[in-house]
Structures are given as structure tokens and as C-alpha cells.
Design a protein around this motif. Structure first.
Motif, PDB file in Angstrom:
ATOM      1  N   CYS A 645       9.730  83.302  10.989  1.00  0.00           N
ATOM      2  CA  CYS A 645       9.577  84.670  11.495  1.00  0.00           C
ATOM      3  C   CYS A 645       8.893  84.712  12.854  1.00  0.00           C
ATOM      4  O   CYS A 645       8.642  85.808  13.390  1.00  0.00           O
ATOM      5  N   GLN A 651      15.300  84.469  12.812  1.00  0.00           N
ATOM      6  CA  GLN A 651      14.622  85.759  12.896  1.00  0.00           C
ATOM      7  C   GLN A 651      15.337  86.690  13.875  1.00  0.00           C
ATOM      8  O   GLN A 651      15.459  87.887  13.635  1.00  0.00           O
ATOM      9  N   GLN A 659      13.489  88.074   5.368  1.00  0.00           N
ATOM     10  CA  GLN A 659      12.538  87.906   4.265  1.00  0.00           C
ATOM     11  C   GLN A 659      13.208  88.079   2.909  1.00  0.00           C
ATOM     12  O   GLN A 659      12.686  87.593   1.905  1.00  0.00           O
TER      13      GLN A 659
END
Length: 815
Positions: A645, A651, A659
Motif C-alpha cells: 500500500c 496499489q 485490501q
């Protein structure tokens, strides 16, 4: 009044042939070794002129010649026999001239047909000189024929006879030349008729036996120079050149080459290097327009029976000297035949032959120059080697030698188009690596190395998600197969994963992250248990759902676990580079150098340092304990998410959805056509047993027995491990019941004899017991069965839930 008119004798037609035929034969018999006298030749001319005027007399002239010939033959007056034969020859030559009033068929009744059969009589005589006369007469008889009128079928048995005379060892040279002349006329007539000689093999055998291959100048001269037909070698060469029109058909070339090879197989002919080279030069000059059939015939013969290893090497080198045409077809044929040549001699030294074959495969691969086409050819050949065998191993070695040349290909041929590897080849290699048993360790190692070289041809990496997932699934199967794992397998797994992630596609990077968690879980399966309580907690946490497929040797299993940790570290390094996430490097595990000395990390990939796993068992155990205590799988995977992340490609691509999707389980995509591992594991054994009539069936049965034994041993080890785990679970349950944690307390009713039977008493001892020492005795089994029978009338004290759970666990222990 009647008048009678009588024709004077001077006006009646006279039988001149009764005078002309005897005049041909001189009073004194000439020397048969000398030429026919000129006076005799003039008599022959007069006889021919007479027959041109009166062709109806030809049959009577032929009969008188035949009677005189047989009479002189019985009396052994060979000079007069020669005169009769040469008279026939002269008349036959005149019959083929344009405008002739008689043809060769006028003489067929005496020369060919029964009962005279002059030609057969002469060729079957015991004296070589008479046989030579017969061969010369046969040549003239065939030469006089034409496509309009011929007797090809009638002369074929006589052609077989002259082939035998020409092929006799030693013997009269003039007889051999006369026989070759007859053969040459027969081949020429077949060419005019556009018919392949039916006596092809016999003719080639006779010609090859008369070629003087020791004379390099005459055998390897200019192709345009006509051979000297006054010599035996030149005449044989001339006959061979007459076959050139027939060699436009590939099947004919194969027949000619097979006859040539049989000739060289006799008397160690392949060892005479100069003779073989000269002979091949002559054959090439005869069929220079068909270089590929020459190559194919040589390659096929290299795997034939009856040759020694050094002779096979000579044949292969001769094949490589042919003109490089149809390079892909030549490569495919070599990949089919050369493994057979390598495995044809079971009891001889094949070191030199192996080197020759591998060098040939490299040369042929270089001629192909295209990785995609070559790998498709390899896949096509591997379809014939779906089960383990010596030929399959040899085929893999040849394919590996060829793929190692890919980096030297032209730039356009080094990489698969679009980054798509040959799907069929990947399936075949995956099946070999994950399915073939421990008896085929060499084949599996070769397949691993071959897969690594194929992955290099993917260029910037695989772009096909299904192919990448299939290879990842193969890596996972290899990680689960601890009983077959070697350092080379781990190195291959590393290269495969690097190739799958090299394209930097977010989808593939995500699959790689999920796979790292699964690989870590596989490694921690073999981590040592801290205590019985920890084991029970691990089972309660879900560990019972995961079956450990260990080897039974804890030290070996821990070395394998350390190797998997090193693979996870390498995978993290690759992910950090491909996903632009250097934070993943801090999550690598600390693996001591001495824990596993068989592997090391070089250039971003794993490298094998030894064929078998080596390392310190104590350091491996310490390493696994530290990883297990410091990095639980879920906690470590959460750290991986935190690292991704922080600005990684994943990401950026998935944003906040990362997530959620990262915790989805790794879903493998099995390669198409590849069944489950459990089904595939039995196929080699079945195939080896069914192939009892083929060569090497004994070896196949031994391999099948070995694989079956290993499977049974693995099942037994898994069963023992299950019993050990159930012992810990039962101990925990009994401790709870003894401490009053259950709803009610009670005891097991006594068995017969008044003695209390405690089915778990032997399992309550927490002392160290080896897995292989756990034995279920007959008495213990009887006690357990008594408990099971008593469960139908549960005693007072235990509740129904506790008793049902206890009976279920006892059933699991007893099987």
C-alpha cells in the motif's frame, strides 16, 4: 489331250539360308579369346541382308543357329559358340535399325522361350567364358527392344542372374563387365518405359560391389565428367548414374539408400572412412537434387539394429554433411530417431555417441533459428513419450541440448511471439516434473532444466495469465511434493516464477503475492512443534485440516522447509523489483547460511549448488522455530499488504480495493489437459506394466514397483502422523474430563476378565515417542473395539455429546 508342265529346278526358290548359315562358321574354330575374324563378319552381313529381303526366313535361320550353337556347346568348341553368339548379336543390332523388316521378337522363340532358352543355357554354364557370351547376348537382346515392342517381364529373371554374376566376389572381370552392360541396358529400357526397375535392390547390390571406393580421384571427380566405362569401376558408376531419373521419387531414394546401407553394414564397412566418403560422393552425384531424403535415410539408419555405437556416430556425421534444406523437418526427424540410436545399445559405452548426438542436435537447432517453431517440434515429439522410459530420457536430453542454443538465434527468433510459450510443451513438462516418480529423477531434473531454458525465450515475461497461473500451480505442486524435491527443483521454481512476473502485469503480481502466502504455509508445515499443548492449539486453529505429506525423516523435511523459505525470499525480491515496492525486502526471512548449503541466490534467482539437499539440521530447526514464532502467516501477510500500500504498482492499479482482493485465496489454473496429480501419479506404473512385450519391459516393471512402494510408504507415513495428532487430541480431551471440565464424569466399563481397559492409557504418556514406533497392538485393538461396542449403551456419567465426540475420534484412530 493332257499336257504336264514341270518347273525346272533352276527356277524354284532355293533355301539360301541353308547355305548362308553354315558359311558363317569357319572351317577351323577361331580362338574364343580373340576377336571374331573379318571374314566371319562379312558372312554375318550377307546373312543380315538376306533376312532383310526375306524376313519370313528369320525363324528358320534362328533355328539353324541354335542347333549349331548347342552342338558346339556340347562338344566344347567355344570358338564356334562365340561365332553363333556374335551372329545373333549382329542380327539383333540390325533388327533395331529404322526400316528393318524383322524385329528382335523373331528370335524370341529360340533365345527366351522353352525348350531352347539359349540365353538361360549360356548364363547357367559352368565356364565363365560361356557365361560372358550369354551376358553379352542378353545385353544385345534388351538393347534391341523399344517402348513400342518389348519383353521386359520375360528378361527380368535373366537380369537377376546377371546381377548375381556381377556381384560374385573375385571371378572373371570380363564376365562382370558383360553382366553390368546387360544391367545397364535393362535400366535404360526401364527409363524409356518410365517404369521403376523391379529388381532395384539386386541391381544396386551388384553395382555397389563393383565400385572401387579406394580410388579417391575417380570416385570424387567432377560430377560433369563421364565415368570411364572401359573399367569395371567406371562401368558400375555409369550404371549408378542411370538411376538418376528414377531418384526424383523419394520412396525410390529410400530404397536405393537402404541397399547402400546394407552393403556398408557388412564387414564393418562404416569404419572405412575414405571408402564411405567416396561412396557417398558417388551416390550424391546420382541424386544431388534430393538432399533431404539422403539425410532422412541416414538418420533413420542410425537407430537401426545391428550397428555399434561408433558406427552410429559415423552415420550421424554423414547425415549432417548433407545440404541444409527443410531445417525444421530435419530437426523433428533427428529428435525422433537419435534418442532411439542412443538407447539401442544397452550394454556398450555410448559416451562418444552421446557427444555426437548432442552436437548434432545443437547444429540442427542452429539451422532452425526460431525458438517458437523449434519448441513446437519438441512438443510434437514428446507426445510419443508420455510415460517414463529410456527413450523419453534421451529425448529430453536431446531437446535440452537444442534449447540451450536459443540465445545464439537471430534476434527475431530468440523470443516467443507475444510472450506466449508453447502451451502443449508447458503441459508436457509440468506433467513430467510433478507426476513422474522418484525412479525417474534424471528425467525430472532434465525436464526442470528444459523448462528453465524455455522460460528464457519468453523475453520480458509471460503475458498469458492462464499460462502464468498454470505454471504457478505447477510450482505449488512441486512445493507440496517434498518426497521428490531437489535443489534443482527449487532453482527451476525460482526461474519459473521470475518468468511469470517479468511482464509486470498487476494481475500476475497479485497472484504472485497470494502464492507467497501459500508457500510460506507449506514451509511452516514442517516446523517443529513446541509442545503438546501447542500442537493441540494448532489443531484447534485449523491445522487438522492440513495434511502433512512429509517423508518421515524430520531432518530432510526441515531442509526442504528452509529451501521453501529461501524460495519465498527470492519471490519477495522479484515482487519488490517488478511491483516497485522495496518495502517488501524488509519482510524477507533470516535464513542462516548453514541451514541449507545446497542453494544460493545469485542475480535475482536461485542457483543449485549440489544434487541433494545438504545443511545443518540444528540450524534449520532453529530457523524454522524463529520464523514460526516471529512471523505467523497471517501477521506476516498483513505486513505484506502494508508494504504494497506504499506506492506499489498494485496499489496504483487496484487503489482501495487492494485490501479486499489481496486476502482472496490463491486460485490455481491447472494447465489444460493436465489431470489431478493423484490420477497422474499412477499412469507411469500402468503404462510400464502394460508394455511388457516392448523392449525394456523389465525396467518398466521395476520402475512401477518402485513408484508403488513409495506411494504406499507415503500413505503409511501420513497415517502414522494422523495417529500421532489424534493421540494429542485424545489426551487433551481426557485431561479435560479428568479435571471435571465436562458436564459429568464417568469411567469406561471394565472389559471381560474384570480388568479395566483404558484405550487411551498408552497415549497419556507425554514422553517422546518416534512416529515410526507407534504400533497398534492386537490387544489395544480389541480394547478399542470393546469401547466401540459399549457405545451402543452409554454408561452413566458421560454426556451424549462427549461420548459421541470420543467415539468419532476412536473410529478415526482405528480406521
Amino acid at each position: 489331250m493332257l499336257s504336264c508342265f514341270i518347273t525346272p529346278a533352276s527356277l524354284q526358290p532355293r533355301k539360301v539360308y541353308n547355305t548362308l548359315v553354315p558359311q558363317v562358321f569357319p572351317t577351323l574354330s577361331p580362338d574364343p579369346r580373340q576377336n571374331v575374324p573379318k571374314a566371319v563378319e562379312r558372312k554375318m552381313e550377307k546373312l543380315a541382308e538376306y533376312l532383310q529381303k526375306y524376313p519370313a526366313r528369320t525363324a528358320k535361320v534362328s533355328r539353324r543357329l541354335t542347333r549349331r550353337l548347342k552342338k558346339d556347346l556340347r562338344n566344347r568348341v567355344y570358338g564356334q559358340v562365340k561365332v553363333a553368339v556374335y551372329t545373333y548379336k549382329y542380327l539383333l543390332s540390325k533388327s533395331s535399325e529404322e526400316g528393318s523388316n524383322f524385329t528382335f521378337s523373331y528370335f524370341a522363340k529360340e533365345l527366351i522361350d522353352e525348350p531352347d532358352v539359349v540365353l538361360k543355357t549360356l548364363l547357367g554354364h559352368t565356364d565363365p567364358m560361356v557365361r560372358r557370351f550369354g551376358a553379352e547376348l542378353l545385353a544385345s537382346y534388351i538393347k534391341a527392344q523399344s517402348p513400342v515392342e518389348h519383353q521386359l517381364k520375360l528378361v527380368e529373371p535373366l537380369v537377376t542372374t546377371v546381377c548375381e554374376l556381377a556381384g560374385q566376389a573375385g571371378g572373371d572381370e570380363q564376365l562382370k563387365m558383360a553382366s553390368l552392360n546387360a544391367i545397364a541396358e535393362y535400366v535404360g529400357l526401364c527409363h524409356e518405359l518410365k517404369m521403376l526397375p523391379t529388381k532395384l535392390e539386386e541391381i544396386m547390390g551388384a553395382v555397389l560391389k563393383n565400385l572401387d571406393t579406394s580410388k579417391g580421384a575417380s570416385a570424387t571427380g567432377e560430377p560433369s565428367a563421364a565415368p570411364d566405362e572401359t573399367t569395371l569401376h567406371g562401368l558400375a558408376h555409369s550404371v549408378l548414374l542411370k538411376f538418376k531419373p528414377f531418384l526424383q521419387d523419394i520412396s525410390t531414394v529410400y530404397r536405393v539408400m537402404e541397399t547402400l546401407f546394407k552393403h556398408l553394414d557388412q564387414g564393418s564397412g562404416w569404419q572405412k572412412a575414405e571408402a564411405v566418403q567416396n561412396l557417398m560422393a558417388i551416390v550424391q552425384s546420382s541424386c544431388s537434387e534430393q538432399p533431404f531424403p539422403l539425410f532422412a535415410a541416414l538418420i533413420r539408419h542410425s537407430s537401426g539394429a545391428g550397428l555399434r555405437s561408433d558406427e552410429r556416430a559415423v552415420v550421424i556425421n554423414l547425415a549432417l554433411q548433407q545440404a541444409p534444406v527443410y531445417s525444421l523437418s530435419a530437426f523433428s526427424m533427428a529428435l525422433q530417431e537419435l534418442p532411439r540410436a542412443l538407447t539401442a545399445d544397452q550394454y556398450s559405452d555410448t559416451t562418444q555417441l552421446r557427444g555426437t548426438i548432442l552436437a548434432a542436435m545443437r547444429q540442427l537447432a542452429q539451422a532452425v533459428g526460431d525458438a517458437a517453431q523449434m519448441c513446437e517440434a519438441i512438443s510434437a515429439v514428446l507426445r510419443n513419450h508420455a510415460t517414463p522410459s529410456k527413450q523419453a530420457q534421451a529425448c529430453l536430453e536431446c531437446a535440452l541440448a537444442a534449447t540451450l542454443v536459443i540465445p545464439t538465434f537471430p534476434e527475431t527468433g530468440r523470443i516467443f511471439p507475444g510472450g506466449h510459450a508453447p502451451a502443449q510443451l508447458l503441459q508436457q513438462l509440468a506433467a513430467i516434473i510433478t507426476v513422474w516418480g522418484p525412479a525417474e529423477a534424471d528425467s525430472r531434473a532434465t525436464a526442470c532444466e528444459l523448462l528453465g531454458t524455455v522460460m528464457l525465450a519468453c523475453g520480458p515475461g509471460l503475458r498469458d495469465e492462464k499460462q502464468a497461473l498454470g505454471l504457478m500451480d505447477m510450482v505449488l505442486q512441486m512445493a507440496q511434493n517434498v518426497s521428490l524435491g531437489t535443489p534443482a527443483d527449487v532453482a527451476t521454481m525460482s526461474r519459473v516464477l521470475a518468468a511469470c512476473l517479468a511482464s509486470r502485469q498487476p494481475e500476475l503480481l497479485l497472484h504472485g503475492v497470494r502464492l507467497s502466502k501459500v508457500l510460506l504455509g507449506e514451509a511452516l508445515k514442517y516446523a517443529p512443534l513446541a509442545s503438546a499443548a501447542a500442537a493441540v492449539e494448532r489443531v484447534a486453529a485449523g491445522g487438522a485440516a492440513v495434511e502433512r505429506s512429509g517423508t518421515g525423516d524430520e531432518d530432510a523435511d526441515r531442509l526442504w522447509a528452509v529451501a521453501l523459505l529461501m524460495l519465498v525470499n527470492n519471490l519477495l525480491t522479484v515482487l519488490a523489483a517488478r511491483a516497485n515496492c522495496n518495502h517488501l525486502l524488509s519482510l524477507r526471512f533470516n535464513v542462516p547460511a548453514g541451514a541449507c548449503t545446497s542453494l544460493k541466490e545469485e542475480g535475482g534467482s536461485m542457483v543449485s549448488c549440489s544434487p541433494l539437499f545438504e545443511g545443518s539440521a540444528s540450524q534449520a530447526e532453529t530457523c524454522l522455530r524463529a520464523v514460526q514464532s516471529e512471523w505467523p502467516v497471517d501477521h506476516w501477510y498483513g505486513k505484506v499488504l502494508d508494504a504494497l500500500c506504499k506506492g506499489s504498482i498494485l496499489q496504483t492499479h487496484y487503489m482501495h480495493n487492494l485490501q479486499n482482493i489481496i486476502f482472496e485465496p490463491f486460485t490455481a489454473h491447472a494447465l489444460p489437459g493436465l489431470p489431478a496429480t493423484q490420477q497422474l501419479a499412477l499412469q507411469p506404473s500402468i503404462a510400464s506394466t502394460a508394455n511388457g512385450n516392448a523392449a525394456g519391459s523389465a525396467h518398466g516393471r521395476d520402475a512401477a514397483v518402485t513408484q508403488l512402494t513409495s506411494k504406499l510408504e507415503a500413505m503409511a507415513r501420513n497415517r502414522v502422523v494422523s495417529i500421532k495428532r489424534e493421540r494429542l487430541n485424545l489426551q487433551h480431551v481426557m485431561d479435560m474430563l479428568a479435571d471435571g471440565e465436562g458436564d459429568e464424569t464417568g469411567t469406561v466399563p471394565p472389559a471381560e476378565g474384570g480388568k479395566a481397559s483404558d484405550p487411551v492409557g498408552a497415549l497419556k504418556d507425554n514422553s517422546a515417542v518416534a512416529v515410526n514406533e507407534i504400533v497398534l497392538s492386537d490387544a489395544g485393538f480389541v480394547d478399542l473395539m470393546a469401547v466401540h461396542e459399549a457405545s451402543t449403551h452409554p454408561p452413566m456419567g458421560l454426556g451424549p455429546l462427549e461420548m459421541a465426540e470420543l467415539m468419532q475420534r476412536l473410529d478415526a484412530v482405528t480406521g
